[in-house]
Motif scaffolding. Structure first.
Motif, PDB file in Angstrom:
ATOM      1  N   PRO A 128      48.991   3.159  11.135  1.00  0.00           N
ATOM      2  CA  PRO A 128      48.312   3.422  12.406  1.00  0.00           C
ATOM      3  C   PRO A 128      46.839   3.049  12.334  1.00  0.00           C
ATOM      4  O   PRO A 128      46.304   2.837  11.257  1.00  0.00           O
ATOM      5  CB  PRO A 128      48.469   4.941  12.561  1.00  0.00           C
ATOM      6  CG  PRO A 128      48.552   5.440  11.162  1.00  0.00           C
ATOM      7  CD  PRO A 128      49.279   4.378  10.378  1.00  0.00           C
ATOM      8  N   GLU A 129      46.236   3.002  13.488  1.00  0.00           N
ATOM      9  CA  GLU A 129      44.802   2.738  13.571  1.00  0.00           C
ATOM     10  C   GLU A 129      44.058   3.805  12.775  1.00  0.00           C
ATOM     11  O   GLU A 129      44.261   5.000  12.954  1.00  0.00           O
ATOM     12  CB  GLU A 129      44.368   2.808  15.030  1.00  0.00           C
ATOM     13  CG  GLU A 129      42.869   2.939  15.232  1.00  0.00           C
ATOM     14  CD  GLU A 129      42.135   1.697  14.799  1.00  0.00           C
ATOM     15  OE1 GLU A 129      40.903   1.713  14.822  1.00  0.00           O
ATOM     16  OE2 GLU A 129      42.791   0.711  14.434  1.00  0.00           O
ATOM     17  N   PRO A 130      43.188   3.387  11.838  1.00  0.00           N
ATOM     18  CA  PRO A 130      42.559   4.366  10.958  1.00  0.00           C
ATOM     19  C   PRO A 130      41.382   5.069  11.596  1.00  0.00           C
ATOM     20  O   PRO A 130      40.287   5.037  11.090  1.00  0.00           O
ATOM     21  CB  PRO A 130      42.101   3.500   9.783  1.00  0.00           C
ATOM     22  CG  PRO A 130      41.773   2.193  10.416  1.00  0.00           C
ATOM     23  CD  PRO A 130      42.792   2.032  11.517  1.00  0.00           C
ATOM     24  N   HIS A 237      36.013   5.835  -3.864  1.00  0.00           N
ATOM     25  CA  HIS A 237      37.384   5.416  -4.116  1.00  0.00           C
ATOM     26  C   HIS A 237      38.250   5.643  -2.870  1.00  0.00           C
ATOM     27  O   HIS A 237      38.089   6.645  -2.175  1.00  0.00           O
ATOM     28  CB  HIS A 237      37.995   6.209  -5.275  1.00  0.00           C
ATOM     29  CG  HIS A 237      37.175   6.199  -6.528  1.00  0.00           C
ATOM     30  ND1 HIS A 237      37.121   5.122  -7.379  1.00  0.00           N
ATOM     31  CD2 HIS A 237      36.360   7.134  -7.070  1.00  0.00           C
ATOM     32  CE1 HIS A 237      36.311   5.401  -8.396  1.00  0.00           C
ATOM     33  NE2 HIS A 237      35.837   6.613  -8.225  1.00  0.00           N
ATOM     34  N   THR A 238      39.173   4.744  -2.605  1.00  0.00           N
ATOM     35  CA  THR A 238      40.140   4.980  -1.532  1.00  0.00           C
ATOM     36  C   THR A 238      41.437   5.554  -2.070  1.00  0.00           C
ATOM     37  O   THR A 238      42.279   6.024  -1.307  1.00  0.00           O
ATOM     38  CB  THR A 238      40.448   3.677  -0.782  1.00  0.00           C
ATOM     39  OG1 THR A 238      40.937   2.698  -1.714  1.00  0.00           O
ATOM     40  CG2 THR A 238      39.200   3.130  -0.107  1.00  0.00           C
ATOM     41  N   ALA A 239      41.623   5.513  -3.378  1.00  0.00           N
ATOM     42  CA  ALA A 239      42.796   6.101  -4.042  1.00  0.00           C
ATOM     43  C   ALA A 239      42.439   6.280  -5.505  1.00  0.00           C
ATOM     44  O   ALA A 239      41.412   5.781  -5.975  1.00  0.00           O
ATOM     45  CB  ALA A 239      44.027   5.204  -3.883  1.00  0.00           C
ATOM     46  N   LEU A 240      43.287   7.018  -6.230  1.00  0.00           N
ATOM     47  CA  LEU A 240      43.100   7.201  -7.666  1.00  0.00           C
ATOM     48  C   LEU A 240      44.365   6.777  -8.397  1.00  0.00           C
ATOM     49  O   LEU A 240      45.474   7.005  -7.908  1.00  0.00           O
ATOM     50  CB  LEU A 240      42.793   8.664  -8.001  1.00  0.00           C
ATOM     51  CG  LEU A 240      41.402   9.192  -7.653  1.00  0.00           C
ATOM     52  CD1 LEU A 240      41.307  10.665  -8.017  1.00  0.00           C
ATOM     53  CD2 LEU A 240      40.324   8.397  -8.367  1.00  0.00           C
ATOM     54  N   TYR A 312      42.595   7.167   4.213  1.00  0.00           N
ATOM     55  CA  TYR A 312      41.954   6.028   3.568  1.00  0.00           C
ATOM     56  C   TYR A 312      42.975   4.986   3.120  1.00  0.00           C
ATOM     57  O   TYR A 312      42.722   3.779   3.213  1.00  0.00           O
ATOM     58  CB  TYR A 312      41.114   6.506   2.381  1.00  0.00           C
ATOM     59  CG  TYR A 312      40.091   7.537   2.766  1.00  0.00           C
ATOM     60  CD1 TYR A 312      39.166   7.285   3.782  1.00  0.00           C
ATOM     61  CD2 TYR A 312      40.056   8.788   2.146  1.00  0.00           C
ATOM     62  CE1 TYR A 312      38.234   8.234   4.159  1.00  0.00           C
ATOM     63  CE2 TYR A 312      39.126   9.744   2.516  1.00  0.00           C
ATOM     64  CZ  TYR A 312      38.208   9.472   3.520  1.00  0.00           C
ATOM     65  OH  TYR A 312      37.303  10.410   3.899  1.00  0.00           O
ATOM     66  N   ALA A 313      44.110   5.456   2.628  1.00  0.00           N
ATOM     67  CA  ALA A 313      45.136   4.516   2.190  1.00  0.00           C
ATOM     68  C   ALA A 313      45.637   3.668   3.356  1.00  0.00           C
ATOM     69  O   ALA A 313      45.761   2.440   3.265  1.00  0.00           O
ATOM     70  CB  ALA A 313      46.302   5.273   1.550  1.00  0.00           C
ATOM     71  N   LEU A 314      45.919   4.313   4.479  1.00  0.00           N
ATOM     72  CA  LEU A 314      46.407   3.570   5.627  1.00  0.00           C
ATOM     73  C   LEU A 314      45.305   2.760   6.296  1.00  0.00           C
ATOM     74  O   LEU A 314      45.579   1.739   6.928  1.00  0.00           O
ATOM     75  CB  LEU A 314      47.061   4.515   6.624  1.00  0.00           C
ATOM     76  CG  LEU A 314      48.337   5.208   6.123  1.00  0.00           C
ATOM     77  CD1 LEU A 314      48.968   6.028   7.232  1.00  0.00           C
ATOM     78  CD2 LEU A 314      49.329   4.199   5.576  1.00  0.00           C
TER      79      LEU A 314
END
Length: 729
Positions: A128-130, A237-240, A312-314
């Motif tokens: 989806p739109e973030p 970070h956007t992920a770990l 953040y992931a999407l």
């Protein structure tokens, strides 16, 4: 370099450690801890618990309203496509299976291809739109203050648990309606409040739950997992990577980190992803004739398993999808308008126009002088009849770009990223809800975080062109992601490097820092001055002396046109200490308006990651009245403490996007471990005419310039882009 001008002698991730951004420039300053301690970080990335919670229409409300309209448009368009995102698809199945598979890969028991084989996962819905979707969020971003009865109910629960009652408004805004019930059922939800730390939430839970509270409580494990991922986002970070997250959970006293991750995934509070890693130099399979063999079995590629917050992931997946759409959806039109623009543009601007004739996305790199090229492109494109618009990171950047346009500047041709996204600036939107543009030029592109970048890209219509321009040597965005750096590394579109050097001694100094060299530069006009100091107290004293006396007298730059930049908010020579000393000298007063007086220089944070310099005008029942970038701003009384700070001294991230006639960069001895080449480059390049360096770090400064690169950030955009390009190619 010369000595100080006319002075009077009187006696500055590694992912497993993570995620907390203590002492880093990406941690929030504001928010008060649940047990009365300091907030959860001393630096700047999120710039505190920003945003306006006013009942009246505010900038934050306008932005959220525009985002809701945009989200509806994006959802309609994605519903029409009905196609799942192939790149970066999250792992399906039970979280326990995921973790077991990861252990098998890491131990070497099974190859990745075998472990992750099996029934095909169910297709994931399109990203989806973030936008900032309705979900528990810091009070800073809430569109309005919570109802008084909700705040009062939360206040009673906080009092029962021994937490400061002053946290009630933030907690009510973060947890929404029924926040008191949520806290009673799960006291660790207090970790959703900006600045609250696990040990403080533990104390609150012990008091509230009594013997029912234990270290192995699943609620605690799940809440700490989410908190660590939020702290990682504050650090960029956007992920770990999964092993790093598990190690961080163990450091936080979670008895079973694996189960904690399982629980967070099962509850939908986090997402897991399997990303294939590129192996540099790996040859493609070839047949007997030496040609690439598409039917040959591809060799197994290493993978990494990442865990991240959904927003953040999407956002990264949506950004990659939107960029691929721009690249592959060029309008079927003659190249004549772009050829006309190229013919009317000089040098680098003409090169940009020619690149845009055949590409939807173009990257442009260079220093301050290079801004003249996108400025010339903007003027030439508009003269050729193209609907073109340019945005900058700050109001100051917008002013400098307008000045470059000179007499050719047209009203409504230049704005800011925040203004364009909120609808306050820009060309408006077409019938489909997309920006009514043929060309969008984004300057200061390194300051784009992943969510802002995704919203910009998704707002562009099919066939539009996008130019991202910026200096790759400055600090990355205050928010999560490193969009510009990832795009440069992915090499998925044309890249044009400016050949315009920054002039003068300051330009020579900064250019050398950009390539890792701290050179001695001749400065006959005292453009660069080094002021040695022995300790932090002397650093504060000499800084005040420079701003109030030496620079105005020797250089002719008044105090209001001089900025002080220091590595962090805390410490004996951080922004707090320096602002206290500078206020006492330049605008003494009792601070009768929440610590502020008319005439105070301030740093106002209207939204996460944004800082707008300004000054205090006055205060009344409506709140604190500010003047920021020529615009009047009213900050409600209840928001002043969280989104307004004194602003004579800033951190480098707060100063990004703006420049001042003079800059005083303070490097106290305790700052030696925090310096890096991007930090030094950013701080030194904020000065237009004069730079004073209050130097107390000895050899740490040249070492940082020569040896210390940007702190790594874990992101997925590069991998997603390469997947998109490969599938399109």
């Amino acid at each position: 370099m010369s000595t100080e001008p006319e002075t009077t002698q009187e006696a500055g991730p590694e992912v497993p450690e993570v995620p907390e951004a203590e002492g880093q420039e990406t941690a929030p300053e504001d928010g008060r801890a649940a047990q009365g301690g300091e907030p959860g970080g001393d630096a700047e990335g999120a710039e505190g618990a920003e945003g306006e919670g006013a009942s009246r229409l505010s900038e934050a409300e306008a932005e959220l309203a525009a985002q809701r309209v945009e989200r509806e448009r994006i959802e309609r368009r994605k519903a029409e496509r009905q196609a799942p995102i192939d790149s970066g698809a999250g792992l399906s199945g039970k979280a326990a299976d995921l973790l077991a598979a990861v252990r098998a890969v890491e131990s070497g028991e099974k190859p990745a291809a075998t472990v992750f084989a099996g029934p095909a996962p169910a297709p994931r819905r399109p990203a989806p739109e973030p936008v900032r979707r309705p979900q528990p969020a810091p009070a800073a971003t809430a569109p309005g203050a919570p109802a008084p009865e909700v705040v009062e109910a939360v206040r009673r629960v906080l009092d029962e648990g021994g937490a400061p009652e002053t946290l009630a408004p933030q907690t009510a805004a973060a947890l929404g309606e029924g926040a008191d019930t949520v806290l009673r059922e799960d006291p660790w939800q207090l970790l959703r409040v900006t600045g609250v730390r696990p040990e403080q939430a533990d104390g609150f839970a012990r008091t509230l739950l009594g013997e029912a509270c234990g270290p192995d409580d699943e609620r605690r494990a799940r809440a700490v997992t989410g908190w660590l991922l939020e702290q990682a986002a504050l650090a960029g970070h956007t992920a770990l990577e999964l092993p790093a997250l598990i190690a961080a959970l163990a450091q936080r006293g979670v008895p079973d980190p694996d189960a904690a991750v399982q629980s967070a995934l099962a509850e939908g509070e986090a997402l897991a992803f399997q990303d294939a890693l590129e192996e540099p130099g790996a040859p493609a399979p070839r047949d007997g004739d030496g040609e690439r063999d598409d039917e040959a079995e591809e060799p197994e590629r290493p993978v990494r398993v990442l865990v991240g917050l959904e927003r953040y992931a999407l956002a990264e997946e949506s950004l990659a999808d939107g960029l691929a759409r721009l690249v592959n959806s060029l309008a079927k039109e003659a190249a004549e308008p772009w050829e006309t623009a190229a013919a009317g543009a000089p040098g680098g601007a003409a090169e940009l126009a020619r690149a845009l004739a055949g590409h939807g996305l173009v990257l442009h790199t260079g220093g301050e002088a290079a801004r003249a090229e996108p400025a010339a492109l903007l003027g030439a494109a508009r003269a050729a009849g193209l609907r073109a618009f340019a945005v900058c990171h700050s109001g100051d950047g917008r002013g400098r770009l307008t000045a470059l346009l000179g007499e050719d500047a047209e009203e409504g041709a230049v704005g800011t990223v925040a203004g364009l996204l909120s609808g306050a600036e820009g060309p408006g939107r077409d019938a489909d809800g997309a920006l009514d543009l043929d060309l969008l030029i984004v300057l200061d592109a390194p300051q784009l975080d992943v969510e802002s970048a995704a919203m910009l890209v998704e707002s562009l219509p099919d066939g539009a062109r996008l130019v991202l321009s910026g200096d790759p040597a400055v600090l990355w965005s205050a928010g999560p992601g490193r969009v510009f750096a990832d795009l440069l590394a992915a090499r998925a579109c044309p890249q044009i490097a400016s050949r315009l050097p920054d002039p003068g001694p300051l330009g020579e100094l900064v250019s050398g820092i950009g390539i890792g060299e701290l050179n001695q530069v001749e400065a006959p006009g005292k453009e660069i001055v080094i002021v040695p100091v022995r300790d932090a107290a002397e650093a504060v004293h000499r800084t005040v002396q420079l701003v109030a006396d030496s620079v105005p007298r020797a250089i002719g730059v008044p105090p209001e046109q001089t900025v002080v930049i220091t590595p962090g908010h805390g410490g004996a020579a951080g922004t707090r200490a320096l602002n206290t000393a500078l206020k006492g000298r330049l605008n003494p007063g009792p601070g009768r308006f929440g610590g502020f007086d008319p005439g105070d220089r301030i740093a106002y944070s209207p939204a996460p990651g944004r800082t707008v310099p300004g000054r205090v005008v006055n205060a009344d029942a409506d709140g604190l009245h500010l003047e920021c970038a020529g615009a009047a701003v009213v900050v409600p009384r209840e928001r002043v403490e969280q989104c307004v700070r004194h602003g004579w001294a800033l951190t480098a991230h707060q100063a990004l996007g703006s420049r001042w006639p003079a800059a005083v960069v303070v490097l106290p001895g305790d700052a030696a471990q925090t310096l890096s080449r991007p930090w030094v480059y950013t701080a030194f390049s904020r000065a237009e005419r004069h730079l004073s360096v209050v130097h107390g770090v000895e050899q740490a400064l040249p070492k940082a310039v020569a040896e210390i690169p940007p702190k790594p950030r874990t992101t997925r955009l590069q991998t997603l882009l390469r997947t998109q390009v490969a599938s399109a190619g």
